[in-house]
Design a protein around this motif. Structure first.
Motif, PDB file in Angstrom:
ATOM      1  N   HIS A   1       0.875  -1.177   0.000  1.00 62.29           N
ATOM      2  CA  HIS A   1       0.000   0.000   0.000  1.00 62.29           C
ATOM      3  C   HIS A   1       0.905   1.217   0.000  1.00 62.29           C
TER       4      HIS A   1
ATOM      5  N   HIS B   1       1.078   5.736  -1.162  1.00 59.47           N
ATOM      6  CA  HIS B   1       0.281   6.923  -1.483  1.00 59.47           C
ATOM      7  C   HIS B   1       0.792   7.513  -2.801  1.00 59.47           C
TER       8      HIS B   1
ATOM      9  N   HIS C   1      -8.154   7.574  -0.375  1.00 61.33           N
ATOM     10  CA  HIS C   1      -7.000   7.142   0.431  1.00 61.33           C
ATOM     11  C   HIS C   1      -5.802   6.776  -0.449  1.00 61.33           C
TER      12      HIS C   1
HETATM   13 ZN    ZN Z   1      -2.455   4.900   3.485  1.00 56.12          ZN
END
Ligand code: ZN
Length: 192
Positions: A96, A98, A159
């Protein structure tokens, strides 16, 4: 398992440095995990830059999230990682990040659906958008797990992206490809 552990730990640290160098994370953002056996996942800790990880920082947990090894606290997205592994046992690693363009798509509530880019049609496939749920929540974990068996990743609404693969390298390549495809699409749309 020791050898698998050491290899996976070194690979996670290397991928963390690569994510930071590519501008796909900042500060303590992002999390990385590798499934090293049927009942053990090696995962990044909370509060440490992905560019400054060392193997001793990583946390070994079982599939219920109980710590088997490690002194730091695991990422707050541990439940998401475990839910994805439980939903699709073939998955060997999850990232994960950004990544800015993929996160912008997630923030705008968009996907790459309908894209004609080769990296999307041939490599990534359809990356769905999971409904918004607070970071670290059970709902967020369930939204990601829903995509696990049929897709190569998911965009968490408002997100950011999550990608996975049989190996950590495959998960990384998918993150890089997803980010680039979102970037190219955003540029193409600005030229219309
Ligand atoms: Zn995050």
């Amino acid at each position: 398992m020791r050898e698998t552990f050491d290899t996976a730990a070194a690979a996670i640290c290397e991928v963390g440095r690569r994510l930071l160098a590519a501008g796909l994370v900042a500060g303590n953002d992002g999390n990385i995990s590798v499934r090293i056996s049927a009942d053990a996942v090696l995962i990044t800790p909370t509060g440490v830059s992905k560019g400054e990880l060392c193997p001793a920082d990583l946390v070994l947990v079982d599939m219920q999230g109980q710590v088997l090894e490690g002194t730091l606290r695991s990422t707050s997205e541990l439940a998401l990682h475990l839910a994805v592994y439980q939903a699709a046992p073939h998955i060997g690693a999850i990232i994960h990040a950004h990544a800015p363009y993929a996160t912008a798509f997630a923030l705008a509530g968009r996907t790459l659906a309908g894209s004609r880019l080769a990296e999307v049609t041939e490599c990534l496939g359809d990356i769905p958008l999971a409904e918004f749920a607070p970071p670290g929540s059970r709902a967020l974990a369930e939204g990601a797990a829903e995509a696990a068996s049929r897709h190569n990743g998911v965009l968490l609404a408002a997100h950011g992206p999550v990608t996975w693969g049989d190996t950590l390298r495959q998960a990384l390549y998918r993150m890089e490809e997803l980010e680039l495809a979102c970037k190219i699409t955003a540029i193409a749309e600005s030229l219309r």
